[in-house]
Design a protein around this motif. Structure first.
Motif, PDB file in Angstrom:
ATOM      1  N   GLY A 283      -3.847   6.263   4.090  1.00  0.00           N
ATOM      2  CA  GLY A 283      -4.717   5.208   4.600  1.00  0.00           C
ATOM      3  C   GLY A 283      -3.984   4.149   5.393  1.00  0.00           C
ATOM      4  N   THR A 284      -4.666   3.050   5.558  1.00  0.00           N
ATOM      5  CA  THR A 284      -4.110   1.916   6.296  1.00  0.00           C
ATOM      6  C   THR A 284      -3.234   1.089   5.366  1.00  0.00           C
ATOM      7  OG1 THR A 284      -6.009   1.853   7.781  1.00  0.00           O
ATOM      8  CG2 THR A 284      -4.703  -0.166   7.604  1.00  0.00           C
ATOM      9  N   HIS A 285      -2.066   0.743   5.847  1.00  0.00           N
ATOM     10  CA  HIS A 285      -1.112  -0.062   5.089  1.00  0.00           C
ATOM     11  C   HIS A 285      -1.075  -1.469   5.650  1.00  0.00           C
ATOM     12  CE1 HIS A 285       1.269   3.274   2.999  1.00  0.00           C
ATOM     13  NE2 HIS A 285       0.235   3.850   3.588  1.00  0.00           N
TER      14      HIS A 285
ATOM     15  N   THR B  43      -1.453   2.687  10.238  1.00  0.00           N
ATOM     16  CA  THR B  43      -1.956   3.919   9.640  1.00  0.00           C
ATOM     17  C   THR B  43      -1.189   5.077  10.258  1.00  0.00           C
ATOM     18  OG1 THR B  43      -4.157   2.924   9.495  1.00  0.00           O
ATOM     19  CG2 THR B  43      -4.042   5.308   9.279  1.00  0.00           C
TER      20      THR B  43
ATOM     21  N   ASP C  85      -0.843   6.162  14.121  1.00  0.00           N
ATOM     22  CA  ASP C  85      -1.144   5.074  15.055  1.00  0.00           C
ATOM     23  C   ASP C  85      -0.275   5.120  16.309  1.00  0.00           C
ATOM     24  OD1 ASP C  85      -3.215   3.973  13.600  1.00  0.00           O
ATOM     25  OD2 ASP C  85      -2.105   2.201  12.951  1.00  0.00           O
TER      26      ASP C  85
ATOM     27  N   ASP D 242       0.798  -1.226   0.000  1.00  0.00           N
ATOM     28  CA  ASP D 242       0.000   0.000   0.000  1.00  0.00           C
ATOM     29  C   ASP D 242       0.833   1.279   0.000  1.00  0.00           C
ATOM     30  OD1 ASP D 242      -2.466  -1.496   0.183  1.00  0.00           O
ATOM     31  OD2 ASP D 242      -1.840  -1.956   2.231  1.00  0.00           O
TER      32      ASP D 242
ATOM     33  N   PRO E 200       3.933   4.724   7.424  1.00  0.00           N
ATOM     34  CA  PRO E 200       2.984   5.139   6.386  1.00  0.00           C
ATOM     35  C   PRO E 200       2.808   6.654   6.370  1.00  0.00           C
ATOM     36  CG  PRO E 200       1.836   4.070   8.201  1.00  0.00           C
ATOM     37  CD  PRO E 200       3.294   3.933   8.470  1.00  0.00           C
TER      38      PRO E 200
END
Length: 176
Positions: free
Chosen positions: A126-128, A172, A175, A66, A121
């Motif tokens: 977004g979320t990886h 993300t 986090d 991602d 990230p």
């Protein structure tokens, strides 16, 4: 069951991978984040079992598909792990490879370092997913040079993979 990031290349049997440090689908701990992002930059402990008895070596890769690069981001690549080794301790990915089992070799990550590099990230991406994959191989050694890339490792491993195990933690930006 964890998704297999290699499924489009054809199914292979799976086996089990677990970790004291990361969990499938769960956020990475501070220790597995990049040092520059406030983390420890420490590779997670990994254990595996249930692989085919004809396994002659293992390779371990950590890839973020991602990352906003078009090709993802390789965090870690280790190969030629002897078949009797079924665990890598926390921080096996320390610079220089001194914490790896005898015979194993580490390739440079995307930052050009022969080490594990933690998650980082970028904001707004977004979320990886961090695909941690243990490949059970049918050869004792992969015929790749020490200056090969993790993608070359993946290409060569593809043709020798008997089975694979996947665990996929996430992160993300913000986090930690």
């Amino acid at each position: 069951m964890t998704r297999d990031p290699f499924e489009r290349f054809g199914a292979v049997p799976s086996f089990l991978v677990s970790s004291d440090d990361v969990s499938d689908g769960r956020p990475l701990a501070r220790e597995q984040w990049a040092v520059g992002s406030g983390g420890g930059g420490i590779s997670p402990q990994l254990s595996w079992s249930g692989f085919p008895p004809e396994t002659k070596s293992f390779a371990v890769t950590v890839h973020d598909p991602d990352a906003p690069t078009g090709s993802g981001f390789w965090h870690w690549a280790v190969y030629d792990i002897p078949p009797a080794v079924t665990e890598l301790p926390t921080d096996a990915g320390a610079e220089g490879g001194n914490n790896l089992p005898q015979g194993a070799a580490m390739l440079s990550n995307e930052l050009g370092s022969k080490s594990f590099t933690g998650a980082a990230p970028p904001p707004g991406t977004g979320t990886h997913r961090y695909d941690i994959v243990v490949h059970a191989l049918d050869v004792e050694r992969l015929d790749i040079g020490p200056d090969s890339t993790p993608a070359v490792l993946g290409f060569n491993a593809h043709f020798h993979t008997l089975a694979r195990a996947v665990i996929c933690p996430v992160a993300t930006a913000g986090d930690i």
